[in-house]
Design an enzyme around this catalytic site. Sequence first.
Site, PDB file in Angstrom:
ATOM      1  N   ASP A  15      17.594  59.573  76.930  1.00 55.41           N
ATOM      2  CA  ASP A  15      18.923  59.626  77.516  1.00 55.41           C
ATOM      3  C   ASP A  15      19.100  61.000  78.143  1.00 55.41           C
ATOM      4  O   ASP A  15      18.551  61.985  77.653  1.00 55.41           O
ATOM      5  CB  ASP A  15      20.016  59.386  76.476  1.00 55.41           C
ATOM      6  N   ASN A  43      15.799  62.991  82.119  1.00 57.83           N
ATOM      7  CA  ASN A  43      16.131  62.069  83.199  1.00 57.83           C
ATOM      8  C   ASN A  43      15.086  60.950  83.161  1.00 57.83           C
ATOM      9  O   ASN A  43      13.884  61.202  83.268  1.00 57.83           O
ATOM     10  CB  ASN A  43      16.090  62.819  84.540  1.00 57.83           C
ATOM     11  N   ASP A  70      18.886  50.393  80.351  1.00 54.65           N
ATOM     12  CA  ASP A  70      20.348  50.232  80.359  1.00 54.65           C
ATOM     13  C   ASP A  70      20.963  51.424  81.091  1.00 54.65           C
ATOM     14  O   ASP A  70      21.642  52.253  80.488  1.00 54.65           O
ATOM     15  CB  ASP A  70      20.870  50.125  78.935  1.00 54.65           C
ATOM     16  N   CYS A 110      25.348  47.338  85.167  1.00 48.42           N
ATOM     17  CA  CYS A 110      26.793  47.323  84.910  1.00 48.42           C
ATOM     18  C   CYS A 110      27.607  47.583  86.177  1.00 48.42           C
ATOM     19  O   CYS A 110      28.804  47.831  86.097  1.00 48.42           O
ATOM     20  CB  CYS A 110      27.154  48.326  83.824  1.00 48.42           C
TER      21      CYS A 110
END
Length: 167
Positions: A15, A43, A70, A110
């Site tokens: 993350d 990254n 994700d 998303c």
Amino acid sequence: MHAAKGGASHVHALDQSADAIAAATRNASANNVGDRCSFETVNVFDWLKARTAVKPHERVIPRFDLIILDPPSFTRTRANIPDALRGYKEIHLRAIKLLRPGGTLATFCCSHHVDAVTFQKVILDAAFDARRILRRVSTFSQSPDHPILPSIPETEYLKGFAFEIAR
């Protein structure tokens, strides 16, 4: 944590947020799986590039049985959709190259500006470029407490797929 609790021999989480990594580290310890988990503040694009960079006559060695992507929304506006699609293709191409045959790619989008059909097409284009054949094994959507109103396409913001690397 679900992968580790479900029996994965090792889980490596990435993350960009140091706070998210710190929270995940604490969560792994609290769930008694910290010994099978490692975490890296990085990254993800850079991490994937570093692991898929090869010399002209070399091949990427697939090493993972499962990769879960994700990412945050790659676009906030319709004008940036082409850039977002390039980003989605790049991240999927590199992840697919790192998966062993029979491995699983679970991936999510998303952005309400990118519909499920377009998202899947980008993934399949990445698989074609990686010379891999994918078998879709699951389709995901947002939970029922985030209802989708068909007359307002923006309400269907989360879409996801699980693909098996068939070859």
